[in-house]
Motif scaffolding. Structure first.
Motif, PDB file in Angstrom:
ATOM      1  N   THR A   8     -35.502 -54.184 -13.602  1.00 41.95           N
ATOM      2  CA  THR A   8     -34.154 -54.622 -13.958  1.00 41.95           C
ATOM      3  C   THR A   8     -33.864 -54.368 -15.427  1.00 41.95           C
ATOM      4  N   VAL A   9     -34.809 -54.708 -16.290  1.00 42.27           N
ATOM      5  CA  VAL A   9     -34.611 -54.479 -17.732  1.00 42.27           C
ATOM      6  C   VAL A   9     -34.505 -52.985 -18.019  1.00 42.27           C
ATOM      7  N   THR A  10     -35.379 -52.190 -17.412  1.00 40.58           N
ATOM      8  CA  THR A  10     -35.344 -50.745 -17.613  1.00 40.58           C
ATOM      9  C   THR A  10     -34.027 -50.155 -17.123  1.00 40.58           C
ATOM     10  N   GLN A  11     -33.578 -50.619 -15.981  1.00 41.73           N
ATOM     11  CA  GLN A  11     -32.326 -50.117 -15.420  1.00 41.73           C
ATOM     12  C   GLN A  11     -31.127 -50.547 -16.268  1.00 41.73           C
ATOM     13  N   TYR A  12     -31.188 -51.725 -16.840  1.00 45.07           N
ATOM     14  CA  TYR A  12     -30.094 -52.185 -17.705  1.00 45.07           C
ATOM     15  C   TYR A  12     -30.005 -51.317 -18.957  1.00 45.07           C
ATOM     16  N   VAL A  13     -31.141 -50.979 -19.535  1.00 44.68           N
ATOM     17  CA  VAL A  13     -31.156 -50.097 -20.709  1.00 44.68           C
ATOM     18  C   VAL A  13     -30.578 -48.730 -20.326  1.00 44.68           C
ATOM     19  N   ALA A  14     -30.956 -48.219 -19.160  1.00 47.31           N
ATOM     20  CA  ALA A  14     -30.429 -46.934 -18.699  1.00 47.31           C
ATOM     21  C   ALA A  14     -28.928 -47.015 -18.447  1.00 47.31           C
ATOM     22  N   ALA A  15     -28.448 -48.132 -17.905  1.00 46.09           N
ATOM     23  CA  ALA A  15     -27.012 -48.293 -17.651  1.00 46.09           C
ATOM     24  C   ALA A  15     -26.235 -48.320 -18.960  1.00 46.09           C
ATOM     25  N   LEU A  16     -26.785 -48.974 -19.974  1.00 43.74           N
ATOM     26  CA  LEU A  16     -26.122 -48.989 -21.281  1.00 43.74           C
ATOM     27  C   LEU A  16     -26.108 -47.594 -21.901  1.00 43.74           C
ATOM     28  N   ALA A  17     -27.221 -46.892 -21.800  1.00 44.42           N
ATOM     29  CA  ALA A  17     -27.313 -45.558 -22.394  1.00 44.42           C
ATOM     30  C   ALA A  17     -26.375 -44.571 -21.700  1.00 44.42           C
ATOM     31  N   ALA A  18     -26.230 -44.707 -20.374  1.00 44.59           N
ATOM     32  CA  ALA A  18     -25.414 -43.767 -19.609  1.00 44.59           C
ATOM     33  C   ALA A  18     -23.959 -44.223 -19.460  1.00 44.59           C
ATOM     34  N   HIS A  19     -23.656 -45.424 -19.939  1.00 42.15           N
ATOM     35  CA  HIS A  19     -22.315 -46.010 -19.758  1.00 42.15           C
ATOM     36  C   HIS A  19     -21.920 -45.981 -18.279  1.00 42.15           C
ATOM     37  N   SER A  20     -22.848 -46.396 -17.427  1.00 38.13           N
ATOM     38  CA  SER A  20     -22.663 -46.323 -15.984  1.00 38.13           C
ATOM     39  C   SER A  20     -22.419 -47.705 -15.391  1.00 38.13           C
ATOM     40  N   LEU A  21     -21.228 -47.888 -14.818  1.00 38.31           N
ATOM     41  CA  LEU A  21     -20.907 -49.149 -14.168  1.00 38.31           C
ATOM     42  C   LEU A  21     -21.713 -49.317 -12.883  1.00 38.31           C
ATOM     43  N   ALA A  22     -21.947 -48.211 -12.173  1.00 34.94           N
ATOM     44  CA  ALA A  22     -22.710 -48.275 -10.926  1.00 34.94           C
ATOM     45  C   ALA A  22     -24.130 -48.779 -11.179  1.00 34.94           C
ATOM     46  N   LEU A  23     -24.767 -48.288 -12.238  1.00 38.64           N
ATOM     47  CA  LEU A  23     -26.105 -48.770 -12.582  1.00 38.64           C
ATOM     48  C   LEU A  23     -26.068 -50.237 -13.013  1.00 38.64           C
ATOM     49  N   ALA A  24     -25.026 -50.625 -13.712  1.00 33.41           N
ATOM     50  CA  ALA A  24     -24.907 -52.015 -14.145  1.00 33.41           C
ATOM     51  C   ALA A  24     -24.753 -52.950 -12.943  1.00 33.41           C
ATOM     52  N   VAL A  25     -23.982 -52.522 -11.945  1.00 33.02           N
ATOM     53  CA  VAL A  25     -23.814 -53.331 -10.733  1.00 33.02           C
ATOM     54  C   VAL A  25     -25.136 -53.456  -9.989  1.00 33.02           C
ATOM     55  N   ASP A  26     -25.854 -52.352  -9.862  1.00 37.00           N
ATOM     56  CA  ASP A  26     -27.154 -52.394  -9.198  1.00 37.00           C
ATOM     57  C   ASP A  26     -28.127 -53.273  -9.975  1.00 37.00           C
ATOM     58  N   CYS A  27     -28.051 -53.202 -11.291  1.00 41.96           N
ATOM     59  CA  CYS A  27     -28.893 -54.041 -12.138  1.00 41.96           C
ATOM     60  C   CYS A  27     -28.591 -55.525 -11.907  1.00 41.96           C
ATOM     61  N   ALA A  28     -27.319 -55.852 -11.762  1.00 48.33           N
ATOM     62  CA  ALA A  28     -26.936 -57.247 -11.517  1.00 48.33           C
ATOM     63  C   ALA A  28     -27.473 -57.735 -10.170  1.00 48.33           C
TER      64      ALA A  28
END
Length: 102
Positions: free
Chosen positions: A33-53
């Motif tokens: 989850t932490v790794t994916q959140y960092v990736a979502a921030l770096a990629a500015h990806s809402l889809a990754l942020a939703v999956d992270c949540a």
């Protein structure tokens, strides 16, 4: 009468197999989850942020079920039901939040 002899060791409570599996799943999900959140921030990806949540909700659920697994038998079922309700509420609120901000 109530004294413990210094040479006697206290018995350590061992975790059950279910508790060990839940602990491992919680640790792995936390790391992912932490790794994916960092990736979502770096990629500015809402889809990754939703999956992270949603993975955060799963991590919280695993942690709560680990607590229930280690709880006394009379509280175990109640804690499992409370954690299921919390997980559903988290998923619903994340869906609502990200749905409104999409």
């Amino acid at each position: 009468c109530g004294q413990v002899h210094p040479w006697r060791r206290r018995r350590r409570r061992r975790l059950s197999k279910n508790a060990r599996v839940l602990l491992l799943a919680g640790i792995l999900f936390s790391f992912i989850t932490v790794t994916q959140y960092v990736a979502a921030l770096a990629a500015h990806s809402l889809a990754l942020a939703v999956d992270c949540a949603s993975m955060l909700a799963d991590t919280i659920s695993y942690s709560g079920n680990l607590l229930a697994e280690c709880a006394p038998a009379r509280l175990k079922q109640r804690l499992e039901l409370v954690m299921s309700a919390i997980s559903l509420l988290l998923l619903f609120s994340f869906t609502l939040f990200f749905g409104l901000h999409a």
